[in-house]
Write an enzyme that holds these catalytic residues in place. Structure first.
Site, short mmCIF file in Angstrom:
data_model
loop_
_atom_site.label_atom_id
_atom_site.label_comp_id
_atom_site.label_asym_id
_atom_site.label_seq_id
_atom_site.Cartn_x
_atom_site.Cartn_y
_atom_site.Cartn_z
N GLN A 271 103.11 24.08 -18.31
CA GLN A 271 104.51 24.07 -18.71
C GLN A 271 104.61 24.25 -20.22
O GLN A 271 103.98 23.50 -20.98
CB GLN A 271 105.22 22.79 -18.29
CG GLN A 271 106.73 22.87 -18.56
CD GLN A 271 107.46 21.59 -18.24
OE1 GLN A 271 107.40 20.64 -19.01
NE2 GLN A 271 108.16 21.55 -17.11
N TYR B 67 115.84 19.37 -23.50
CA TYR B 67 114.94 19.92 -24.51
C TYR B 67 115.48 21.27 -25.00
O TYR B 67 116.54 21.72 -24.57
CB TYR B 67 113.52 20.01 -23.95
CG TYR B 67 112.89 18.65 -23.77
CD1 TYR B 67 112.55 17.88 -24.88
CD2 TYR B 67 112.69 18.10 -22.50
CE1 TYR B 67 112.00 16.60 -24.74
CE2 TYR B 67 112.14 16.82 -22.35
CZ TYR B 67 111.80 16.09 -23.47
OH TYR B 67 111.28 14.84 -23.33
N ARG C 145 106.70 10.78 -10.64
CA ARG C 145 106.22 9.39 -10.72
C ARG C 145 105.39 8.93 -9.52
O ARG C 145 104.43 8.17 -9.71
CB ARG C 145 107.41 8.46 -10.96
CG ARG C 145 108.02 8.60 -12.35
CD ARG C 145 109.35 7.86 -12.48
NE ARG C 145 110.40 8.48 -11.68
CZ ARG C 145 111.59 7.93 -11.46
NH1 ARG C 145 111.87 6.73 -11.96
NH2 ARG C 145 112.50 8.57 -10.76
#
Length: 362
Positions: free
Chosen positions: A100, A169, A319
């Protein structure tokens, strides 16, 4: 009928199942963004644990784009040897891994970068004392940085790249009217606000060729005042698909904004899971490229339903794999009890303290 354990292909990348490890900041890189043995071990555990496709944590394409401590970097050729070690280890374990590419924009850490953070525009209701509004030249240089980072990722043996345009972002900031109030060709309409994405994709394609998988992580909505809307996000998705993007991972929310942040807590029932599923159904009706859904998925039965009904093509989780890197093997074995993750975000707090993102419930 689609199943979770179908063998599929994105571009020319063959995948053994429909499970994706969504980009998860590990906090295990060296202080300069280099690969460590601990980071390689974490990636190998995921590959051995049955994850069909691993996406690395967000990797900053320039030094001024670093968001947090011990974040993976892809800003220099000097990082390629360590990244090669990572991809070789993952491939030896039978895994597939893409990198990424990211830049934190106004959420970059000046303490870590030593540089003033870049802002898409100066906004009256946001703190502007430690940011600098990007010039056209800055935008052009940033697009080139993404191309160079993609070239490094390919040279290091990654099976593809994902462009991070979610969670507030930098590229997400360009799309959001809450952050983008520019008056030039990169501001105003959603066509202009997504212009940098096309610049980056075209540059990357020239660099890596047309056969290399390019994915994008995209917010379905920002869930903040004056943020990116669902309708605008759909327009972006169409532009990305037409530009040759091979798959979209759908997320939502903006970091540091409260209740509707991307990593939500209190996911204690199946009704609270897959919190972007309604938006995913809309996207799936609108776009023809594969759709990956992330956001609070914990139950096998829900993941199975989302794929069987055609709402999504792939199931992405973050997670749960911090606690259970072998979760997919467990589900494949017939133990379909839900992921053990408590969604308390304590794992992220440990990363902020510089000790790596780890689960403390085990």
């Amino acid at each position: 009928m689609k199943t979770l354990f179908d063998q599929t292909t994105i571009k020319h990348l063959d995948l053994p199942n429909r499970f994706v490890r969504s980009a998860t900041w590990e906090g295990l890189a060296s202080t300069d963004g280099g690969v460590t043995s601990e980071l390689i071990e974490a990636m190998v555990e995921l590959a051995k644990g049955g994850v069909g496709l691993i996406i690395t944590g967000h990797s900053y394409v320039r030094r001024d784009g670093q968001a947090g401590p011990n974040q993976l970097g892809i800003y220099s050729d000097s990082l390629i040897p360590g990244l090669k070690d990572m991809t070789k280890a993952v491939h030896a374990a039978g895994g597939r891994i893409i990198m990424q590419l990211a830049h934190a924009g106004r959420f970059a850490s000046e303490q870590l970068t030593g540089q003033t953070a870049l802002a898409v525009s100066l906004v009256k209701d946001l703190p502007n004392t430690s940011v600098r509004e990007m010039t056209i030249e800055d935008i052009q240089e940033l697009a080139e940085a993404y191309s160079e980072a993609a070239e490094r990722a390919k040279a290091a043996g990654f099976d593809g790249i994902q462009i991070h345009s979610a969670h507030g972002y930098l590229l997400s900031q360009f799309l959001s009217p809450a952050f983008n109030q520019r008056q030039d060709e990169y501001g105003g309409s959603i066509y202009n606000r997504s212009r940098i994405h096309l610049d980056i994709i075209q540059g990357i394609r020239r660099t890596v060729g047309h056969d290399y998988p390019i994915l994008v992580k995209l917010n379905c909505q920002d869930f903040i005042e004056n943020g990116l809307s669902l309708d605008d996000s759909l327009q972006v998705a169409h532009r990305l698909a037409n530009a040759g993007v091979d798959a979209i991972e759908l997320s939502g929310g903006v970091i540091k904004t409260g209740r509707l942040e991307p990593s939500r807590t209190g996911i204690n029932s199946i009704e609270r899971e897959a919190y972007f599923r309604n938006e995913a159904r809309v996207f799936k009706r609108e776009i023809d490229i594969p759709l990956i859904l992330v956001g609070g998925i914990r139950s096998y039965e829900l993941a199975e339903k989302l794929v069987e009904t055609g709402d999504v093509d792939y199931i992405s989780m973050c997670r749960p794999f911090i606690m259970e890197p072998g979760l997919i093997n467990r589900w494949a074995s017939g133990d379909h009890s839900k992921a053990l993750c408590k969604s308390d975000n304590a794992c992220l707090e440990s990363g902020r303290k510089g000790t790596g993102v780890r689960c403390f419930v085990k």
